[in-house]
Design an enzyme around this catalytic site. Structure first.
Site, PDB file in Angstrom:
ATOM      1  N   ASP A  39       0.781  -1.249   0.000  1.00 20.33           N
ATOM      2  CA  ASP A  39       0.000   0.000   0.000  1.00 20.33           C
ATOM      3  C   ASP A  39       0.813   1.301   0.000  1.00 20.33           C
ATOM      4  OD1 ASP A  39      -1.509  -2.124   0.904  1.00 20.33           O
ATOM      5  OD2 ASP A  39      -2.143  -1.169   2.742  1.00 20.33           O
ATOM      6  N   GLU A 221     -10.436  -2.154   4.601  1.00 18.35           N
ATOM      7  CA  GLU A 221      -9.072  -1.669   4.846  1.00 18.35           C
ATOM      8  C   GLU A 221      -8.899  -0.282   4.220  1.00 18.35           C
ATOM      9  OE1 GLU A 221      -6.459  -5.710   4.844  1.00 18.35           O
ATOM     10  OE2 GLU A 221      -6.784  -4.909   2.844  1.00 18.35           O
TER      11      GLU A 221
HETATM   12  C1  FRU Z   1      -3.889  -3.571   2.779  1.00 13.19           C
HETATM   13  C2  FRU Z   1      -3.243  -3.988   4.098  1.00 13.19           C
HETATM   14  C3  FRU Z   1      -3.561  -2.979   5.186  1.00 13.19           C
HETATM   15  C4  FRU Z   1      -2.440  -3.191   6.139  1.00 13.19           C
HETATM   16  C5  FRU Z   1      -1.277  -3.467   5.217  1.00 13.19           C
HETATM   17  C6  FRU Z   1      -0.270  -4.427   5.765  1.00 13.19           C
HETATM   18  O1  FRU Z   1      -3.237  -4.063   1.665  1.00 13.19           O
HETATM   19  O2  FRU Z   1      -3.674  -5.285   4.441  1.00 13.19           O
HETATM   20  O3  FRU Z   1      -4.838  -3.175   5.766  1.00 13.19           O
HETATM   21  O4  FRU Z   1      -2.212  -2.069   6.945  1.00 13.19           O
HETATM   22  O5  FRU Z   1      -1.839  -3.989   4.035  1.00 13.19           O
HETATM   23  O6  FRU Z   1       0.857  -4.495   4.952  1.00 13.19           O
END
Ligand code: FRU
Length: 495
Positions: A39, A221
């Site tokens: 992300d 998320e």
């Molecule tokens: C989304 C996610 C978020 C988390 C991160 C962990 O892709 O699952 O919810 O903070 O990636 O790397």
């Protein structure tokens, strides 16, 4: 010696468009020099610089203990790689989150007039996770007093402990002027929870949103909450990524339009809207501190296969930054995305064809002088009919972007795009409805070696897909069943 010491890191860190010799390495999309990225995080515009932080694991090309990587740009298209900003600590891995410019020094981190940048992120404690209490994710702070170069974690972390919600993460924080409070938009398993704080340190729960609305095929998320202007009115936009549960499978970003009164979010209707129907745009949010302009960027991959795609040294790239706007289709509002205007700086050798008639299979490569696999094609026409824009190579590998008249849908077919068998769902045809109802149409396709981003009808229908041909897809053509007249066909090389 000294000069060399300054020059070498600068050469290593530069990630400009010219450096794209590795197979599948995009030229004008951000990708880490090596290892795993997911992300985008903490995107903030500060003192003329766009900061992009990101989920990063410098130990492998698959997901692992999360750090925040860092890159900067002054134009959104040429990125400089910066040193890792945040490392895991005893409180856990550094998961996704946001950064605000604390102009009024509400958190008190500023010293001697410096404006602090404050990062609000999720700590994910893997040892605690094993105890299955559901309390292993909580929100913490870090701050920078040198415009994002170096970061200190706040000694009072965590600032928002977990009440026992197993997925409790990805805080996006914004200043809400009417109540003079910071608002945190947090993903809490199957919904969004809003919190407020006067100082980024003490948080009070306000309300929940979405447990009975939107897509629920997977966990919620990476939310974002912001306004977009529409006809002099402010429309509140709530982005929520879900994984899995996308209309084409896997990870995807949905959004809600409505009103936020400082405490609760009220949607204008019950429709589930998707920001990008393609398989490869996830966990995207917008830059903070950009005034009325809202610029979005997503992770150009999918949790279905992100960790198995056939790149060797690094895994994944970000989408190109996109401007978000509200558009109305017969009175119904949508968020439309378009490539940022800054990208046009990389356009070269434009060729424009007026009143171009495509019959069966019409090659565009030589007329558009598109010989590289980094280009941008614009098609527009007075009356929409079925057509396919095909990116291919001499071995018959191809990626096909189509509009199907009978279904009234756009699609991307990458089933014959080269390396496809690292995941069974990679070859699935991805569809996107045509939301526009007027006959006139437009389509922009942006190709950067191993990805295509499609913006149809002014960004109302958007699709992003990655692919891995064995040889460069250096040919472009239009395939039609019936002849179709394009009022304009335009092509640019991008470098
Ligand atoms: C989304 C996610 C978020 C988390 C991160 C962990 O892709 O699952 O919810 O903070 O990636 O790397």
């Amino acid at each position: 010696m000294k000069l060399l010491a300054i020059l070498i890191p600068a050469i290593i860190l530069a990630a400009g468009p010219a450096k794209s010799q590795e197979k599948y390495r995009p030229a004008f999309h951000f990708s880490p020099k090596e290892k795993w990225m997911n992300d985008p995080n903490g995107m903030v515009f500060h003192k003329g610089v766009y900061h992009l932080f990101y989920q990063y694991y410098p130990g492998a090309t698959v997901w692992g203990p999360m750090h925040w990587g860092h890159a900067t740009s002054t134009d959104l298209v040429r990125w400089n790689r910066e040193p890792v900003a945040l490392y895991p600590d005893t409180l856990g891995y550094i998961f996704s989150g946001s950064i605000v410019v604390d102009k009024d020094n509400t958190a008190g981190f500023g010293k001697a007039g410096q404006t602090p940048l404050v990062a609000i992120f999720t700590h994910h404690q893997p040892e605690l996770e094993k105890q299955m209490t559901g309390k292993h994710q909580y929100q913490s702070l870090a701050y920078s007093l040198d415009d994002g170069k170096s970061w200190l974690k706040y000694a009072g972390n965590p600032v928002l402990p977990n009440p026992g919600i197993v997925d409790f993460r990805d805080p996006k924080v914004m200043w809400y002027a009417p109540s003079k409070k910071w608002i945190m938009t947090l993903a809490t398993k199957d919904r969004i929870t809003f919190y407020e704080s006067p100082n980024l340190k003490d948080w009070t729960r306000l309300s929940d949103f979405g447990q009975n609305l939107g897509g629920h095929g997977g966990v919620w998320e990476c939310p974002d909450l912001f306004t977009l202007d529409y006809n002099g009115k402010k429309i509140w936009v709530l982005l929520v990524s879900i994984n899995p549960g996308g209309p084409n499978g896997g990870s995807v970003t949905q959004y809600f339009l409505g009103d936020f009164n400082g405490k609760t979010f009220t949607p204008i209707d019950k429709e589930t809207r998707w920001l990008d129907y393609g398989p490869d745009n996830y966990a995207g949010v917008t830059w903070s501190n950009t005034g009325n302009r809202k610029i979005f960027l997503g992770w150009m991959s999918n949790w279905l296969y992100g960790q198995t795609v056939p790149t060797e040294k690094w895994r994944s790239a970000m989408t190109i930054p996109r401007d978000l706007r509200i558009k109305s289709v017969n009175g119904k509002l949508y968020v439309a995305s378009s490539p940022v205007a800054e990208l046009a700086r990389l356009n070269h050798s434009p060729v424009t064809l007026k009143n171009f008639i495509a019959n069966s299979d019409t090659s565009l490569s030589s007329i558009l002088k598109v010989k590289d696999e980094k280009n941008r094609i614009h098609l527009s026409g007075p009356a929409i009919g079925g057509y396919a824009l095909v990116f291919s190579n001499e071995d018959g590998e191809e990626v096909v972007v189509s509009y199907d008249e009978t279904k009234n849908k756009y699609s991307i077919d990458r089933s014959k795009s080269g390396k496809v068998n690292f995941d069974p769902l990679f070859t699935k045809l991805a569809y996107c409805p045509r939301l526009a109802t007027d006959k006139a149409f437009s389509l922009v396709a942006i190709v950067d070696k191993a990805s295509v981003e499609v913006f149809a009808d002014g960004g109302l229908s958007v699709m992003t897909a990655i692919y891995f041909p064995n040889k460069p897809l250096n040919k472009v053509s239009i395939r039609v069943k019936k002849p179709i007249r394009f009022s304009e066909v335009k092509g640019y090389a991008i470098f």
